[in-house]
Design an enzyme around this catalytic site. Structure first.
Site, PDB file in Angstrom:
ATOM      1  CE  LYS A  11     -14.315 -17.366 -26.570  1.00 22.96           C
ATOM      2  NZ  LYS A  11     -14.528 -16.099 -27.313  1.00 22.96           N
ATOM      3  CE1 TYR A  51     -19.452 -14.525 -25.207  1.00 24.97           C
ATOM      4  CE2 TYR A  51     -20.223 -16.412 -26.472  1.00 24.97           C
ATOM      5  CZ  TYR A  51     -19.187 -15.699 -25.863  1.00 24.97           C
ATOM      6  OH  TYR A  51     -17.898 -16.196 -25.928  1.00 24.97           O
ATOM      7  CG  PHE A  59     -20.903 -10.687 -33.790  1.00 27.42           C
ATOM      8  CD1 PHE A  59     -20.758 -11.186 -32.500  1.00 27.42           C
ATOM      9  CD2 PHE A  59     -20.712  -9.332 -34.002  1.00 27.42           C
ATOM     10  CE1 PHE A  59     -20.440 -10.354 -31.440  1.00 27.42           C
ATOM     11  CE2 PHE A  59     -20.385  -8.481 -32.938  1.00 27.42           C
ATOM     12  CZ  PHE A  59     -20.256  -9.006 -31.652  1.00 27.42           C
ATOM     13  NE  ARG A  87     -11.206  -9.615 -19.986  1.00 24.18           N
ATOM     14  CZ  ARG A  87     -12.088  -9.793 -20.992  1.00 24.18           C
ATOM     15  NH1 ARG A  87     -12.872 -10.888 -21.022  1.00 24.18           N
ATOM     16  NH2 ARG A  87     -12.187  -8.923 -21.969  1.00 24.18           N
ATOM     17  CB  THR A  93     -12.178  -8.729 -28.044  1.00 23.94           C
ATOM     18  OG1 THR A  93     -12.610  -8.335 -26.737  1.00 23.94           O
ATOM     19  CG2 THR A  93     -13.225  -9.629 -28.668  1.00 23.94           C
ATOM     20  CG  ASN A 114     -11.577 -14.513 -28.942  1.00 24.09           C
ATOM     21  OD1 ASN A 114     -12.186 -15.515 -28.557  1.00 24.09           O
ATOM     22  ND2 ASN A 114     -12.018 -13.292 -28.727  1.00 24.09           N
ATOM     23  CD  GLU A 128     -18.871 -14.705 -17.151  1.00 19.50           C
ATOM     24  OE1 GLU A 128     -17.681 -15.078 -17.041  1.00 19.50           O
ATOM     25  OE2 GLU A 128     -19.217 -13.785 -17.910  1.00 19.50           O
TER      26      GLU A 128
HETATM   27  P1  TYD Z   1     -16.907  -9.644 -25.773  1.00 20.83           P
HETATM   28  O1  TYD Z   1     -17.619 -10.031 -24.521  1.00 20.83           O
HETATM   29  O2  TYD Z   1     -17.114  -8.257 -26.314  1.00 20.83           O
HETATM   30  O3  TYD Z   1     -15.305  -9.836 -25.647  1.00 20.83           O
HETATM   31  P2  TYD Z   1     -14.384 -10.730 -24.684  1.00 20.83           P
HETATM   32  O4  TYD Z   1     -14.525 -12.173 -25.104  1.00 20.83           O
HETATM   33  O5  TYD Z   1     -12.977 -10.217 -24.943  1.00 20.83           O
HETATM   34  O6  TYD Z   1     -14.838 -10.474 -23.272  1.00 20.83           O
HETATM   35  O7  TYD Z   1     -17.325 -10.666 -26.956  1.00 20.83           O
HETATM   36  C1  TYD Z   1     -17.542 -12.019 -26.690  1.00 20.83           C
HETATM   37  C2  TYD Z   1     -17.089 -12.813 -27.873  1.00 20.83           C
HETATM   38  O8  TYD Z   1     -17.878 -12.508 -29.008  1.00 20.83           O
HETATM   39  C3  TYD Z   1     -15.659 -12.516 -28.301  1.00 20.83           C
HETATM   40  O9  TYD Z   1     -14.693 -13.200 -27.529  1.00 20.83           O
HETATM   41  C4  TYD Z   1     -15.675 -12.963 -29.739  1.00 20.83           C
HETATM   42  C5  TYD Z   1     -17.093 -12.633 -30.191  1.00 20.83           C
HETATM   43  N1  TYD Z   1     -17.113 -11.368 -30.946  1.00 20.83           N
HETATM   44  C6  TYD Z   1     -17.219 -11.407 -32.338  1.00 20.83           C
HETATM   45  O10 TYD Z   1     -17.306 -12.489 -32.931  1.00 20.83           O
HETATM   46  N2  TYD Z   1     -17.223 -10.234 -33.040  1.00 20.83           N
HETATM   47  C7  TYD Z   1     -17.111  -9.022 -32.419  1.00 20.83           C
HETATM   48  O11 TYD Z   1     -17.112  -7.971 -33.108  1.00 20.83           O
HETATM   49  C8  TYD Z   1     -17.002  -8.995 -30.983  1.00 20.83           C
HETATM   50  C9  TYD Z   1     -16.878  -7.667 -30.267  1.00 20.83           C
HETATM   51  C10 TYD Z   1     -17.015 -10.175 -30.295  1.00 20.83           C
END
Ligand code: TYD
Length: 154
Positions: A11, A51, A59, A87, A93, A114, A128
């Protein structure tokens, strides 16, 4: 032997913080094979699809804005059970709750910055990889280390 392909995105925080080499290096050292690699300028419509499972979250607009701040690095990795292995390497997350030793725990503090996205299921990995890479951008090749990394496939 269950060889899988998985999509990883590094990212904008990874690019801004000069962590591309560190993040890619962790996957390389694990033994995952890079079969596709490029910079991608994400668009709103790509992110609407990517997403879609978060479309009703408060968000949603801000993570899309964040993901469009700079190009991201898109990588397709190949390996035995690669989807689950990746993973595990990236961690959960929220980087503050992720297990120590994972990319998110070791290198990040914050949701949504993250550092990495990684496919979370076989179905999503297939979709994807196709979303971000054309067939001709994916490569099949042998490495002399394959015999050590893949071994008997157990
Ligand atoms: P998600 O697909 O739930 O998690 P992951 O990336 O671990 O598969 O969410 C996608 C991204 O959205 C996540 O990496 C960061 C963002 N996000 C937020 O900003 N706030 C949140 O509360 C969540 C759950 C995700």
């Amino acid at each position: 032997m269950n060889v899988q392909r998985s999509l990883v995105l590094i990212k904008p925080d990874g690019l801004q913080r000069d962590l591309l080499g560190e993040v890619i290096g962790r996957f390389e050292r694990k033994g995952l094979k890079i079969v596709g690699l490029k910079l991608i300028r994400l668009t709103e419509s790509m992110l609407d699809e990517h997403y879609a499972h978060l479309a009703d979250k408060p968000f949603f607009a801000s993570i899309k804005e964040f993901m469009m701040q700079t190009p991201v690095v898109g990588i397709v990795f190949e390996g035995i059970d690669a989807i689950e292995a990746i993973r595990k390497l990236i961690g959960s997350t929220n980087p503050r709750q992720a297990d120590a030793g994972t990319i998110r725990a070791d290198l990040a503090m914050n949701v949504p910055s993250n550092l990495v996205h990684a496919s979370d299921s076989v179905e999503n990995a297939t979709v994807e990889v196709k979303r971000f890479f054309k067939d001709e951008e994916l490569f099949q090749y042998e490495k002399i280390t394959d015999r050590y990394v893949f071994g008997e496939g157990v």
